[in-house]
Design an enzyme around this catalytic site. Structure first.
Site, mmCIF file in Angstrom:
data_model
loop_
_atom_site.group_PDB
_atom_site.id
_atom_site.type_symbol
_atom_site.label_atom_id
_atom_site.label_comp_id
_atom_site.label_asym_id
_atom_site.label_seq_id
_atom_site.Cartn_x
_atom_site.Cartn_y
_atom_site.Cartn_z
ATOM 1 N N HIS A 158 71.170 67.688 6.557
ATOM 2 C CA HIS A 158 71.512 67.376 5.173
ATOM 3 C C HIS A 158 70.691 66.149 4.800
ATOM 4 C CE1 HIS A 158 73.890 64.254 7.030
ATOM 5 N NE2 HIS A 158 74.641 65.148 7.662
ATOM 6 N N ARG A 212 79.568 68.867 9.358
ATOM 7 C CA ARG A 212 80.883 69.499 9.445
ATOM 8 C C ARG A 212 81.509 69.761 8.071
ATOM 9 N NH1 ARG A 212 81.330 66.180 14.488
ATOM 10 N NH2 ARG A 212 81.637 67.666 16.195
ATOM 11 N N GLY A 228 71.381 63.116 4.555
ATOM 12 C CA GLY A 228 71.566 61.950 5.443
ATOM 13 C C GLY A 228 70.566 61.981 6.590
ATOM 14 N N HIS A 229 70.414 63.142 7.223
ATOM 15 C CA HIS A 229 69.420 63.271 8.298
ATOM 16 C C HIS A 229 68.004 63.024 7.746
ATOM 17 C CE1 HIS A 229 72.560 66.184 9.998
ATOM 18 N NE2 HIS A 229 72.415 65.308 10.977
ATOM 19 N N SER A 257 77.969 65.243 6.011
ATOM 20 C CA SER A 257 78.203 65.575 7.410
ATOM 21 C C SER A 257 77.928 67.057 7.592
ATOM 22 C CB SER A 257 79.663 65.272 7.780
ATOM 23 O OG SER A 257 80.002 65.930 8.987
ATOM 24 N N GLY A 291 72.385 56.627 12.089
ATOM 25 C CA GLY A 291 73.153 56.436 10.861
ATOM 26 C C GLY A 291 74.402 55.606 11.127
ATOM 27 N N LYS A 292 74.736 54.748 10.165
ATOM 28 C CA LYS A 292 75.957 53.941 10.326
ATOM 29 C C LYS A 292 77.203 54.748 9.961
ATOM 30 C CE LYS A 292 73.679 49.543 9.554
ATOM 31 N NZ LYS A 292 73.610 48.364 8.674
ATOM 32 N N TYR A 324 71.318 71.087 11.758
ATOM 33 C CA TYR A 324 72.008 71.489 10.538
ATOM 34 C C TYR A 324 71.875 70.382 9.491
ATOM 35 C CZ TYR A 324 74.793 74.838 8.023
ATOM 36 O OH TYR A 324 75.189 75.790 7.128
ATOM 37 N N MET A 326 71.882 66.539 15.940
ATOM 38 C CA MET A 326 72.396 67.825 16.427
ATOM 39 C C MET A 326 72.028 68.938 15.447
ATOM 40 S SD MET A 326 75.883 66.948 18.412
ATOM 41 C CE MET A 326 76.976 66.837 17.015
HETATM 42 P P1 AMP Z 1 74.408 64.319 13.862
HETATM 43 O O1 AMP Z 1 73.388 65.413 13.726
HETATM 44 O O2 AMP Z 1 75.613 64.526 12.995
HETATM 45 O O3 AMP Z 1 74.707 63.965 15.290
HETATM 46 O O4 AMP Z 1 73.741 63.032 13.249
HETATM 47 C C1 AMP Z 1 72.452 62.611 13.616
HETATM 48 C C2 AMP Z 1 72.201 61.245 13.045
HETATM 49 O O5 AMP Z 1 72.345 61.302 11.625
HETATM 50 C C3 AMP Z 1 73.209 60.199 13.547
HETATM 51 O O6 AMP Z 1 72.536 58.956 13.763
HETATM 52 C C4 AMP Z 1 74.182 60.102 12.395
HETATM 53 O O7 AMP Z 1 74.820 58.844 12.308
HETATM 54 C C5 AMP Z 1 73.255 60.300 11.225
HETATM 55 N N1 AMP Z 1 74.003 60.742 10.042
HETATM 56 C C6 AMP Z 1 74.810 61.823 9.946
HETATM 57 N N2 AMP Z 1 75.368 61.878 8.719
HETATM 58 C C7 AMP Z 1 74.917 60.799 8.041
HETATM 59 C C8 AMP Z 1 75.123 60.283 6.721
HETATM 60 N N3 AMP Z 1 75.920 60.873 5.849
HETATM 61 N N4 AMP Z 1 74.489 59.141 6.378
HETATM 62 C C9 AMP Z 1 73.682 58.503 7.255
HETATM 63 N N5 AMP Z 1 73.435 58.940 8.505
HETATM 64 C C10 AMP Z 1 74.040 60.069 8.888
#
Ligand code: AMP
Length: 283
Positions: free
Chosen positions: A34, A187, A36-37, A185, A147-148, A32, A30
């Site tokens: 960081h 958020r 993790g992405h 995150s 991501g887990k 934004y 989605m």
């Molecule tokens: P989102 O943009 O928050 O929907 O996340 C996109 C992908 O990144 C999803 O598969 C999430 O599980 C993964 N993700 C988000 N935050 C983390 C994190 N801190 N560590 C690992 N994967 C993450």
């Protein structure tokens, strides 16, 4: 790096790459971004010849009182970061492209979505599985990386792919954390300085649970109780759930036996955060 906004363009590109024998890997997001992405993108690069990242804040996975409008967005910055990691394509559709007038088809996974976030966010997983099914049809990936951190989502997507014979591999990536342990995150930007300090209690309580496990505790109740005590002692927190459940079925367990998920959702001020830990991984 190319940017596509329509499904037709994206599908045409994907088909051409497939005909050349290339492997496509997809990271659904989605935006934004960081670290993790970016870590998911790095894994995607290793998994395939062509990396597609989707950036789409999917309205169907937000409830009516949730933060769909407020969700942080910075498309230009996201593109710069993705390009630095070596992403080939950004797929960035708008809502009319994904859900045109007359749209009426949804994918539902019945059991893995019942517990945890499924209880507090009733339509959430229906939105997630539907948008992921659509992205898989549009991007035609050989591999998709999740991501887990969103463990229930990861389990649910794997179930959907298996149940519907979707022809791709789902790869799960460990949680990326800040140096002080807070799970990254998008958020986290909502948190004030004081709330951010308090939010460390999520990871600290998971570490406490892990210590209990390593000391031989296997019963769910005492572990959940200690985690609850630690989270409640932190300011601004309101616990949504603390559960120990089977990592594949997401059903609660009374004891840690096979692969078991300790999952938390906690409001810190007005921000709802999730975090988790898996015991006996791959058992
Ligand atoms: P989102 O943009 O928050 O929907 O996340 C996109 C992908 O990144 C999803 O598969 C999430 O599980 C993964 N993700 C988000 N935050 C983390 C994190 N801190 N560590 C690992 N994967 C993450």
């Amino acid at each position: 790096m190319e940017i596509f906004r329509t499904a037709a363009e994206m599908q045409g590109f994907a088909e051409a790459r497939r005909l050349r024998g290339q492997k496509i890997s997809l990271v659904p997001t989605m935006g934004y971004f960081h670290e993790g992405h970016l870590n998911l993108m790095r894994v995607a690069k290793k998994a395939g010849d062509c990396v597609v990242v989707s950036i789409y804040v999917n309205p169907t996975q937000f409830g009516p009182t949730e933060d769909f409008e407020a969700y942080p967005r910075d498309f230009e910055r996201d593109c710069r970061l993705a390009e630095q990691v070596g992403v080939d394509v950004i797929f960035n559709p708008d809502n009319r492209e994904m859900y045109p007038d007359g749209y009426q088809t949804y994918v539902e996974v019945l059991e893995t979505t019942k517990n945890l976030c499924g209880l507090s966010r009733p339509q959430h997983f229906r939105g997630v599985t539907t948008v992921c099914a659509k992205l898989f049809n549009i991007v035609k990936p050989h591999t998709a990386i999740f991501g887990k951190k969103d463990f229930q989502q990861y389990t649910t997507i794997r179930r959907m792919v298996s149940d519907l014979n979707m022809d791709l591999e789902i790869v799960g990536m460990e949680i990326t954390r800040e140096a002080d342990g807070l799970a990254m995150s998008s958020r986290n930007v909502y948190l004030s300085t004081e709330e951010r300090k308090s939010a460390l209690s999520l990871n600290l309580s998971l570490t406490l649970a892990q210590k209990m496990y390593l000391d031989g505790e296997r019963k769910s109740a005492p572990i959940i109780e200690k985690v609850r005590e630690m989270l409640s002692a932190s300011p601004f927190t309101r616990i949504d759930y603390i559960n120990l459940c089977d990592a594949r079925t997401i059903k609660d367990v009374d004891e840690i036996e096979g692969e078991t998920l300790l999952a938390l959702a906690v409001w810190v001020g007005k921000t709802r955060l999730i975090d988790n830990m898996v015991f006996n991984e791959n058992s």
